[in-house]
Write a protein that holds these residues in place. Structure first.
Motif, PDB file in Angstrom:
ATOM      1  N   PHE A  27     136.230  36.953 101.744  1.00  0.00           N
ATOM      2  CA  PHE A  27     134.905  36.471 101.323  1.00  0.00           C
ATOM      3  C   PHE A  27     134.445  35.329 102.226  1.00  0.00           C
ATOM      4  O   PHE A  27     133.268  35.272 102.627  1.00  0.00           O
ATOM      5  N   SER A  28     135.345  34.410 102.552  1.00  0.00           N
ATOM      6  CA  SER A  28     134.978  33.271 103.398  1.00  0.00           C
ATOM      7  C   SER A  28     134.602  33.725 104.805  1.00  0.00           C
ATOM      8  O   SER A  28     133.694  33.157 105.426  1.00  0.00           O
ATOM      9  N   VAL A  29     135.278  34.769 105.315  1.00  0.00           N
ATOM     10  CA  VAL A  29     134.936  35.294 106.638  1.00  0.00           C
ATOM     11  C   VAL A  29     133.546  35.924 106.609  1.00  0.00           C
ATOM     12  O   VAL A  29     132.727  35.699 107.515  1.00  0.00           O
ATOM     13  N   ARG A  30     133.262  36.703 105.574  1.00  0.00           N
ATOM     14  CA  ARG A  30     131.937  37.328 105.449  1.00  0.00           C
ATOM     15  C   ARG A  30     130.844  36.269 105.349  1.00  0.00           C
ATOM     16  O   ARG A  30     129.772  36.394 105.963  1.00  0.00           O
ATOM     17  N   LYS A  31     131.123  35.215 104.595  1.00  0.00           N
ATOM     18  CA  LYS A  31     130.130  34.137 104.448  1.00  0.00           C
ATOM     19  C   LYS A  31     129.882  33.439 105.783  1.00  0.00           C
ATOM     20  O   LYS A  31     128.743  33.145 106.145  1.00  0.00           O
ATOM     21  N   ARG A  52     130.277  34.716 108.712  1.00  0.00           N
ATOM     22  CA  ARG A  52     129.531  35.634 109.571  1.00  0.00           C
ATOM     23  C   ARG A  52     128.057  35.643 109.217  1.00  0.00           C
ATOM     24  O   ARG A  52     127.186  35.621 110.098  1.00  0.00           O
ATOM     25  N   ARG A  53     127.757  35.668 107.910  1.00  0.00           N
ATOM     26  CA  ARG A  53     126.356  35.665 107.489  1.00  0.00           C
ATOM     27  C   ARG A  53     125.658  34.378 107.917  1.00  0.00           C
ATOM     28  O   ARG A  53     124.489  34.383 108.301  1.00  0.00           O
ATOM     29  N   ASP A  54     126.396  33.266 107.829  1.00  0.00           N
ATOM     30  CA  ASP A  54     125.813  31.972 108.193  1.00  0.00           C
ATOM     31  C   ASP A  54     125.775  31.748 109.710  1.00  0.00           C
ATOM     32  O   ASP A  54     125.183  30.777 110.176  1.00  0.00           O
ATOM     33  N   GLY A  55     126.469  32.619 110.442  1.00  0.00           N
ATOM     34  CA  GLY A  55     126.528  32.453 111.894  1.00  0.00           C
ATOM     35  C   GLY A  55     127.324  31.250 112.335  1.00  0.00           C
ATOM     36  O   GLY A  55     127.051  30.648 113.376  1.00  0.00           O
ATOM     37  N   SER A  56     128.348  30.893 111.525  1.00  0.00           N
ATOM     38  CA  SER A  56     129.107  29.663 111.809  1.00  0.00           C
ATOM     39  C   SER A  56     130.530  29.919 112.302  1.00  0.00           C
ATOM     40  O   SER A  56     131.330  28.984 112.362  1.00  0.00           O
ATOM     41  N   LEU A  57     130.842  31.167 112.683  1.00  0.00           N
ATOM     42  CA  LEU A  57     132.204  31.446 113.148  1.00  0.00           C
ATOM     43  C   LEU A  57     132.552  30.654 114.404  1.00  0.00           C
ATOM     44  O   LEU A  57     133.695  30.247 114.599  1.00  0.00           O
ATOM     45  N   GLY A  58     131.571  30.440 115.244  1.00  0.00           N
ATOM     46  CA  GLY A  58     131.827  29.716 116.493  1.00  0.00           C
ATOM     47  C   GLY A  58     131.691  28.214 116.366  1.00  0.00           C
ATOM     48  O   GLY A  58     131.849  27.493 117.354  1.00  0.00           O
ATOM     49  N   GLN A  59     131.402  27.736 115.163  1.00  0.00           N
ATOM     50  CA  GLN A  59     131.224  26.294 114.952  1.00  0.00           C
ATOM     51  C   GLN A  59     132.515  25.654 114.457  1.00  0.00           C
ATOM     52  O   GLN A  59     133.342  26.284 113.834  1.00  0.00           O
ATOM     53  N   TYR A  60     132.657  24.366 114.735  1.00  0.00           N
ATOM     54  CA  TYR A  60     133.808  23.618 114.242  1.00  0.00           C
ATOM     55  C   TYR A  60     133.466  22.167 113.993  1.00  0.00           C
ATOM     56  O   TYR A  60     134.291  21.386 113.583  1.00  0.00           O
ATOM     57  N   SER A  63     140.731  29.357 103.809  1.00  0.00           N
ATOM     58  CA  SER A  63     139.397  29.828 103.429  1.00  0.00           C
ATOM     59  C   SER A  63     138.407  28.668 103.399  1.00  0.00           C
ATOM     60  O   SER A  63     137.252  28.815 103.823  1.00  0.00           O
ATOM     61  N   PHE A  64     138.859  27.514 102.905  1.00  0.00           N
ATOM     62  CA  PHE A  64     137.989  26.333 102.909  1.00  0.00           C
ATOM     63  C   PHE A  64     137.656  25.911 104.338  1.00  0.00           C
ATOM     64  O   PHE A  64     136.520  25.533 104.643  1.00  0.00           O
ATOM     65  N   ILE A  65     138.655  25.976 105.219  1.00  0.00           N
ATOM     66  CA  ILE A  65     138.439  25.621 106.621  1.00  0.00           C
ATOM     67  C   ILE A  65     137.442  26.580 107.256  1.00  0.00           C
ATOM     68  O   ILE A  65     136.573  26.179 108.048  1.00  0.00           O
ATOM     69  N   MET A  66     137.562  27.858 106.920  1.00  0.00           N
ATOM     70  CA  MET A  66     136.660  28.864 107.489  1.00  0.00           C
ATOM     71  C   MET A  66     135.200  28.560 107.147  1.00  0.00           C
ATOM     72  O   MET A  66     134.303  28.694 107.989  1.00  0.00           O
ATOM     73  N   VAL A  67     134.958  28.117 105.928  1.00  0.00           N
ATOM     74  CA  VAL A  67     133.584  27.889 105.473  1.00  0.00           C
ATOM     75  C   VAL A  67     133.105  26.473 105.778  1.00  0.00           C
ATOM     76  O   VAL A  67     132.020  26.267 106.320  1.00  0.00           O
ATOM     77  N   PHE A  68     133.942  25.473 105.430  1.00  0.00           N
ATOM     78  CA  PHE A  68     133.507  24.076 105.532  1.00  0.00           C
ATOM     79  C   PHE A  68     133.986  23.380 106.806  1.00  0.00           C
ATOM     80  O   PHE A  68     133.660  22.214 107.030  1.00  0.00           O
TER      81      PHE A  68
END
Length: 268
Positions: free
Chosen positions: A254-258, A260-268, A165-170
């Protein structure tokens, strides 16, 4: 769910099979590690012997089993965050999350390949123990060993999902993974019995599931303890799994939803 997990497994098999030399290096690494502790036992094993009386084995037998066990259950701690990170860098995470695949199915699928590899590693440890070092596993209680193994994997999977979850967000920040990787092997009884530690560290060790898992598996394998004699350890692992597993799934969603909202799923 099983069809989707099988598809992930096929993908990972095709990917990893192109790196055949890594399998050889993996087995070689296990052999080097085992031999290192074999000679450590020759040099210093007598100093640890008083702390191993409850298990009825020497230091080398103790640490070989604990390393094999820790490597197996560690798949739950590391596989989720590692695989999520890999999907991010490969650019496939967003595509996977856009499919109808459920979150829990995706998480299960991400762990399957690592579980297969961990099983092969454990078989290598077992083969070395029996055929090279003549370690006796005849006292093992299979029921206790299976119960402890399953509960330990569930406990570590919960921690691994939280790490993911931390990796997903940060993306790169994973404080839980760093803390667990740094401390568990040191104070959880993997490389030496917990009783050799200072009193205050023994107290700290009681808050880690690995402490209970290692003690339980050692007693189940070498002393043949039935589940009834391991109720304390089994109860702690069960409680840990029941509380943290649902919480970790909720945290990951929750981290996936966040993301998605931030538009950062494709970022790394």
């Amino acid at each position: 769910m099983f069809r989707e997990a099988a598809a992930f497994l096929k993908k990972d098999l095709l990917t990893e099979s192109s790196y055949r030399l890594s399998f050889v290096f993996n087995i070689f690494g296990i052999l080097v590690s085992v031999l290192s502790y074999f000679y450590i036992d020759k040099l210093f094993g007598s100093h640890v012997a008083p702390h191993l009386e409850e298990f009825g084995v020497n230091y080398f037998s103790y640490v070989l089993l604990s390393m094999a066990f820790f490597g197996y259950i560690g798949v739950g701690l590391g596989s989720f965050s590692e695989r999520i990170r890999a999907e991010q860098t490969q650019g496939t995470l967003e595509a996977v999350l856009l499919t109808p695949t459920k979150i829990r199915t995706m998480l299960l699928s991400l762990a399957v390949w690592n579980l297969v590899i961990a099983t092969l590693d454990m078989l290598v440890y077992a083969a070395l123990a029996v055929f090279v070092f003549n370690i006796d596993f005849s006292n093992i209680n299979p029921a206790s060993a299976v119960i402890v193994l399953v509960l330990a994997i569930l406990s570590f999977s919960a921690l691994g999902i939280i790490s993911a979850s931390f990796i997903m967000v940060f993306k790169r920040g994973n404080p839980l993974g760093w803390i667990m990787a740094s401390l568990e092997g040191l104070i959880g009884g993997v490389y030496f019995p917990v009783t050799v530690l200072p009193a205050w560290l023994q107290i700290a060790a009681k808050f880690f599931p690995i402490t209970y898992a290692i003690r339980a598996i050692e007693l189940a394998v070498y002393r043949g303890y039935p589940p009834a004699r391991l109720l304390g350890e089994i109860g702690f692992l069960l409680a840990f799994s029941v509380v943290l597993l649902p919480a970790s799934l909720a945290f990951f969603k929750f981290s996936v939803r966040k993301a998605r909202r931030d538009g950062s799923l494709g970022q790394y």
